[in-house]
Design a protein around this motif. Structure first.
Motif, short mmCIF file in Angstrom:
data_model
loop_
_atom_site.label_atom_id
_atom_site.label_comp_id
_atom_site.label_asym_id
_atom_site.label_seq_id
_atom_site.Cartn_x
_atom_site.Cartn_y
_atom_site.Cartn_z
N LEU B 66 1.97 2.35 2.76
CA LEU B 66 0.64 2.40 2.13
C LEU B 66 -0.37 3.04 3.08
O LEU B 66 -1.23 3.83 2.65
N MET B 70 -2.45 6.38 2.48
CA MET B 70 -3.91 6.42 2.55
C MET B 70 -4.38 7.46 3.57
O MET B 70 -5.38 8.14 3.35
N MET B 131 1.00 10.79 -2.59
CA MET B 131 1.43 10.07 -3.79
C MET B 131 2.85 9.55 -3.63
O MET B 131 3.18 8.43 -4.08
N PHE B 132 3.67 10.37 -2.95
CA PHE B 132 5.05 9.98 -2.72
C PHE B 132 5.11 8.68 -1.88
O PHE B 132 5.83 7.74 -2.19
N LEU B 134 2.79 6.53 -1.63
CA LEU B 134 2.26 5.42 -2.44
C LEU B 134 3.38 4.81 -3.29
O LEU B 134 3.51 3.58 -3.38
N VAL B 135 4.20 5.69 -3.88
CA VAL B 135 5.34 5.20 -4.67
C VAL B 135 6.30 4.40 -3.76
O VAL B 135 6.78 3.32 -4.13
N LEU B 138 4.89 1.02 -3.10
CA LEU B 138 5.02 0.12 -4.25
C LEU B 138 6.45 -0.39 -4.37
O LEU B 138 6.69 -1.58 -4.64
#
Lengths: 515, 154
Positions: B66, B70, B131-132, B134-135, B138
């Motif tokens: 994360l 960010m 974005m990668f 971030l995935v 998650l």
């Protein structure tokens, strides 16, 4: 016309936009699952809405870029210019949302952390409170158990000491600082002649002391030393007879400094004292008897020789009236001396071995009374005779018993003088297992200061010439010789004698008798 | 009191005039708003990363992804900010944009500004990895949850 082709830029732009859409959709899906699984998680909620914002941004941007390519490629750039502000505005909005969410999440987390910290504090406080409560409960139970145990111990102790206090045959007393009796056991009250301790409570201890100087000495020792031990003194109880006590007492320490009161135990030694006095008296009488017997033996022989020679001279000088009269005087006085010596030997029990046979005491009494009857009538002395029937015969010498009765009756007559009462009681005392003869008179009584000396030889209160002082001592010797006892009660304290008005009573107890 | 208010209200209705209350938003405002949006996003990410630095959470793996995500979004925002700036700075004559998009180019002379513009236009090279990650973060969170659940079940 050279320059830098923008084709690579467009390629990256186009491809990147599509990948962004794919990633953002995946991200939304993953965040949704997380949020669904943990709906109470602030982090997952934040990530979900952040992914929504990114997805909106990616889709908006990707659509914008794709449409731009399409409209420019189709030759309608003006359409793209019309749409472009919407795409840009939406992108800006998604930034703002993402930024707001990103700002908001740490703040919410901090707020939650503070709330959680406070909750932890509260939980700790609650735990501590519960622990304190448990400890207090335990302490309370322990305390209750200990109080119960101590109460039981105190109760047992109190019972033990109460039994000791109530059951003691000694006088146990408690006084305040002014020596006022605050508590006393039942037996103590009885020793003092009272029915109940209530009759004695509140009275001053000093009022029971017979002698003031002994009281002063007692108080002095108690206040100076703090205690007294084996203090022998005489008490005056409710009855007239003196009470000899041996007191051990001490001061009681109060809650503050100083003595708060006094407690003591007094042992009744009256019987012991009387017994000791009797023993001393017996020893004294025995010593006197031994001395008297020695003197009598030594004097008896010369007296016999004097009497013998006197009688021989009387035979020789029977014609000489004057000398004969002198010799008769010598003979008479010598016989007097012999009689005294005989009496002394009787007292000292040093005459020939006592003859003892069954003697009917009632017959002796009646015989002696008949001899004295005329004399009593002359002086208006009444006689009360109380003789129990079928008395056992005592083992003694009848003549000597007659002599004892005669001595006692003569003494009673002398004590009364004229007009009075002489009472004789003859009975069997079951308790003491003795045949008892009592001779009482209504005379003046015997003063206490001479009471202890009346059985001594030659002790008399009669005028010179009227008595030799050997009557009672001879009687004492005779009774002792036959294993009996003679005692004097002046006045007799038994109520049964009050109605006769007797002030002196001689009591003779015979323990040797035929059943 | 209410009577006076009613009279005043009726007079206002009868005598209308320009209120001057509605502000007009001209063309440069969108650009500024967009840039401010990037700045806001930048500051929020810095705040977020600082917060994570001061109070490191656990487990480490998802939070690491994360943070990388960010950080990349932070770089992307800075890049986009610069790209927008230079896009606005460059004159229309600096670009050749015929109908054939495959012929679009930056015209010479190639200045530093034009190079910077060219490079910063490739912002997807930053936001796609962001974005990668971030995935990845998650999914790592999800794995953590699964392992926690299995530990509880076990």
């Amino acid at each position: 016309m050279e320059g830098i082709s923008l084709y690579p830029v467009y390629l990256v732009d186009f491809t990147g936009a599509i990948i962004m859409v794919v990633f953002s959709v995946i991200a939304v899906y993953e965040a949704y699952r997380l949020r669904r699984e943990r709906p109470d998680s602030v982090l997952f909620s934040y990530l979900f809405w952040l992914c929504i914002a990114f997805a909106a941004f990616s889709i908006s941007r990707s659509f914008g870029h794709t449409l731009r390519f399409l409209f420019i490629w189709a030759g309608h750039p003006e359409v793209w210019r019309a749409i472009s502000p919407f795409s840009g505005g939406l992108n800006t909005l998604t930034f703002a949302v993402a930024a707001t969410l990103t700002f908001y999440y740490p703040n919410v987390t901090m707020v939650i952390a503070r709330i959680r910290a406070k909750a932890e504090d509260l939980k700790r406080a609650k735990d501590q409170l519960e622990k304190a409560h448990d400890s207090l409960t335990l302490l309370n139970r322990t305390l209750e158990r200990r109080v119960e145990e101590r109460s039981q111990e105190l109760l047992a102790s109190e019972r033990k000491f109460r039994r000791l206090f109530q059951g003691s045959r000694d006088l146990i007393f408690f006084c305040d600082r002014e020596f006022q009796i605050t508590d006393l056991n039942q037996w103590g009250a009885n020793i003092l002649g009272y029915e109940s301790p209530e009759d004695v409570r509140g009275r001053s201890l000093a009022s029971f002391f017979h002698e003031d100087k002994e009281w002063d000495l007692f108080v002095h020792q108690l206040t100076v030393d703090g205690f007294v031990k084996d203090f022998e003194t005489m008490f005056s109880g409710r009855r007239d007879e003196p009470i000899f006590l041996m007191i051990t007492a001490e001061g009681l320490q109060g809650p503050q400094d100083g003595i708060d009161g006094y407690a003591g135990i007094a042992k009744d030694i009256t019987s012991y004292r009387r017994m000791t006095e009797n023993l001393i008296y017996s020893e004294k009488m025995a010593a006197i008897g031994q001395m008297a017997a020695g003197i009598a033996h030594e004097v008896n022989t010369p007296l016999g020789i004097i009497l013998g020679y006197t009688q021989m001279l009387k035979d020789d000088l029977s014609n000489d009236q004057e000398r004969f009269a002198d010799l008769e005087t010598i003979e008479r006085q010598t016989k007097n001396c012999k009689r005294i010596v005989h009496d002394l030997l009787s007292f000292a029990r040093s005459s020939s071995a006592p003859e003892s046979g069954p003697v009917d005491l009632a017959a002796c009494v009646r015989h002696t009374m008949s001899v004295m009857q005329h004399s009593f009538e002359m002086d208006s002395i009444d006689i009360h005779l109380a003789i129990q029937e079928d008395l056992p015969h005592v083992l003694a010498d009848g003549d000597r018993i007659n002599q004892v009765v005669l001595n006692l009756l003569t003494n009673a007559h002398d004590a009364i003088g004229q007009k009075g009462l002489i009472a004789l009681f003859l009975y069997f005392d079951e308790k003491r297992e003795a045949v008892v003869l009592e001779v009482g008179d209504s005379g003046a009584g015997i003063p206490p200061e001479i009471r202890d000396r009346i059985f001594e030889p030659f002790f008399t209160t009669k005028p010179v010439g009227k008595g030799t002082g050997l009557g009672l001592s001879v009687s004492y010797g005779i009774i002792n010789e036959y294993g009996g006892e003679i005692e004097v009660l002046s006045p007799p304290l038994d109520e049964s004698y009050e109605k006769y008005g007797l002030n002196t009573l001689f009591r003779i107890s015979f323990y040797q008798f035929l059943r | 009191m209410s009577f006076m208010f009613a009279i005043s209200f009726i007079l206002f209705l009868l005598i209308p005039g320009p209120s001057l209350a509605v502000q007009v938003h001209g063309p440069p405002e969108g650009y500024y708003v967009h840039q401010i949006g990037h700045l806001l996003f930048i500051s929020s990410i810095i705040f977020f990363l600082t917060f994570l630095k001061l109070d490191p959470p656990s487990p480490r793996r998802p939070w690491m992804f994360l943070k990388i995500s960010m950080f990349l979004f932070l770089l992307w925002n800075i890049n986009a900010l610069i790209a927008h700036y230079f896009s606005n700075m460059l004159p229309r004559e600096a670009l050749d944009t015929p109908l054939d998009i495959f012929s679009h180019r930056i015209l010479p002379p190639i200045t530093t500004e034009k190079y910077i513009y060219f490079i910063t236009r490739n912002d997807h090279l930053l936001c796609v990895p962001a974005m990668f990650f971030l995935v990845l973060a998650l999914r790592a969170f999800r794995q953590t949850l699964d392992s926690e659940d299995s530990a509880e079940d076990g």
